[in-house]
Motif scaffolding. Structure first.
Motif, PDB file in Angstrom:
ATOM      1  N   ALA A 173      67.147  -0.254  30.829  1.00 43.40           N
ATOM      2  CA  ALA A 173      65.741  -1.167  29.642  1.00 43.40           C
ATOM      3  C   ALA A 173      66.057   0.131  29.212  1.00 43.40           C
ATOM      4  N   VAL A 182      67.319  -4.329  24.551  1.00 45.90           N
ATOM      5  CA  VAL A 182      66.746  -4.975  24.479  1.00 45.90           C
ATOM      6  C   VAL A 182      65.882  -5.294  22.982  1.00 45.90           C
ATOM      7  N   GLY A 194      63.996  -6.660  30.805  1.00 43.88           N
ATOM      8  CA  GLY A 194      64.032  -5.452  30.693  1.00 43.88           C
ATOM      9  C   GLY A 194      64.041  -4.814  32.047  1.00 43.88           C
ATOM     10  N   ALA A 209      60.018  -6.684  25.330  1.00 43.23           N
ATOM     11  CA  ALA A 209      60.706  -7.216  25.968  1.00 43.23           C
ATOM     12  C   ALA A 209      59.762  -8.303  26.767  1.00 43.23           C
TER      13      ALA A 209
END
Ligand SMILES: NC(=O)c1ccc[n+]([C@@H]2O[C@H](COP(=O)([O-])OP(=O)(O)OC[C@H]3O[C@@H](n4cnc5c(N)ncnc54)[C@H](OP(=O)(O)O)[C@@H]3O)[C@@H](O)[C@H]2O)c1
Length: 317
Positions: A173, A182, A194, A209
């Protein structure tokens, strides 16, 4: 009359970052149907590393890859896949853009973005690339991270056909595409987990996230976690015990999508969508570092290390 010169980064062989050289070459003039862009920023992306080194895996892909970029040396010696800049001259047949328009895009396999000027046709093609209006609220350097990471993220997240409430995991991520994946999955109403390493936990949480896992410490997702989409946004070369465990934590009917499956589509329609998302504040690219053109070798060395945060830009203009 000789055409004026411009600075460009060329390579006459495949190899390590040191094969890159900054030289003077003739400035191109737009042919019928082309616009000329004064490039303000380019980037060092995963694609630039693959092309410079001609190293792709699995080995079976080497032959088609070399047929595309040049069998024994780069067919187009000016490298560079991503650009952001300003249209400075248009041919009579050009319709979409006018001098002064800020644009961003990808060059396709003819490369050539590591230069002060590059001519592009206005329509999309795998060979000739794609371009669109640049988001007004980004610098040219930020725009290079947006167009590469955003094109990958939108293409591959859309394959997951996300619905509000879905549980999505983005593996990797903190990369150029992962940081946008994300945000995009969140904007579609997903609950997003993530995955990154310890020093990027705060970054990934700041992107929205809901949960963050650390691939250097966590061996598996929390007990009972099941994902409708696991998006591997760093590709097959980067893995961990956690990645293997995430692949096995799909909900019934869930999908594992790898960013290495299929080809990145060079689509100005997708970049236009990206521009809308960025200008409305839905998506915001992450730019980790910027290098001047003269430090292109250092920039390639850094990206090849595999731990960049978001994108790495190269300032040209
Ligand atoms: N399908 C296509 O045509 C196409 C085209 C272009 C690119 N791609 C793929 O897209 C990928 C994504 O490129 P990108 O620029 O977004 O990202 P990237 O540069 O590949 O990823 C950078 C991130 O990877 C993280 N990372 C390193 N090792 C990891 C590991 N073992 N597990 C999890 N994360 C790890 C790093 O974070 P830490 O520092 O925290 O480790 C860093 O933030 C490329 O590698 C390529 O495989 C596909």
């Amino acid at each position: 009359m000789t055409s004026p010169a411009m600075k460009a980064v060329v390579s006459d062989r495949y190899g390590p970052p040191e094969v890159l050289r900054v030289v003077d070459v003739p400035r191109p003039s737009p042919k019928p149907g082309e616009v000329r862009i004064r490039i303000v920023a380019s980037a060092v992306t995963a694609s630039d590393i693959f092309i410079r080194s001609a190293h792709v895996t699995p080995i079976l892909l080497q032959v088609p890859f070399r047929l595309m970029i040049g069998v024994t040396k780069p067919r187009h010696p000016i490298l560079g896949f991503v650009f952001s800049g300003v249209v400075d001259e248009v041919s009579v047949q050009a319709r979409r853009f006018r001098p002064g328009d800020a644009v961003y895009g990808m060059t396709g396999f003819r490369l050539g973005a590591y230069a002060e000027y590059r001519c592009m046709i206005e329509s999309d093609s795998r060979r000739h690339g794609c371009l669109a209006r640049k988001p007004a609220n980004l610098t040219h350097e930020e725009a290079t991270a947006a167009v590469y990471g955003g094109s990958l993220a939108l293409q591959y997240v859309d394959q997951g056909a996300i619905r509000p409430g879905d549980d999505i995991l983005v593996y990797g991520a903190s990369g150029t595409s992962g940081t946008i994946a994300v945000q995009y999955a969140k904007s579609l109403g997903a609950h997003v987990t993530g995955v990154c390493s310890t020093h990027n936990l705060d970054l990934v949480a700041s992107l929205g996230a809901d949960d963050v896992l650390d691939y250097t410490r966590d061996q598996a997702p929390p007990p009972g976690a099941h994902y409708t989409l696991v998006l591997d946004s760093v590709g097959r070369l980067k893995s961990s015990k956690l990645k293997t465990a995430c692949k096995q934590a799909l909900a019934p009917g869930g999908r594992y999508v790898s960013i290495d499956d299929g080809d990145l589509q060079l689509s100005s329609e997708r970049i236009d969508r990206l521009t809308t998302f960025i200008e409305s504040g839905v998506l915001s690219p992450v730019l980790g570092r910027t290098y001047p053109l003269g430090e292109i070798v250092e920039a390639h060395r850094f990206v090849e290390g595999g731990h960049k945060r978001g994108g790495v830009a190269v300032s040209i203009g």
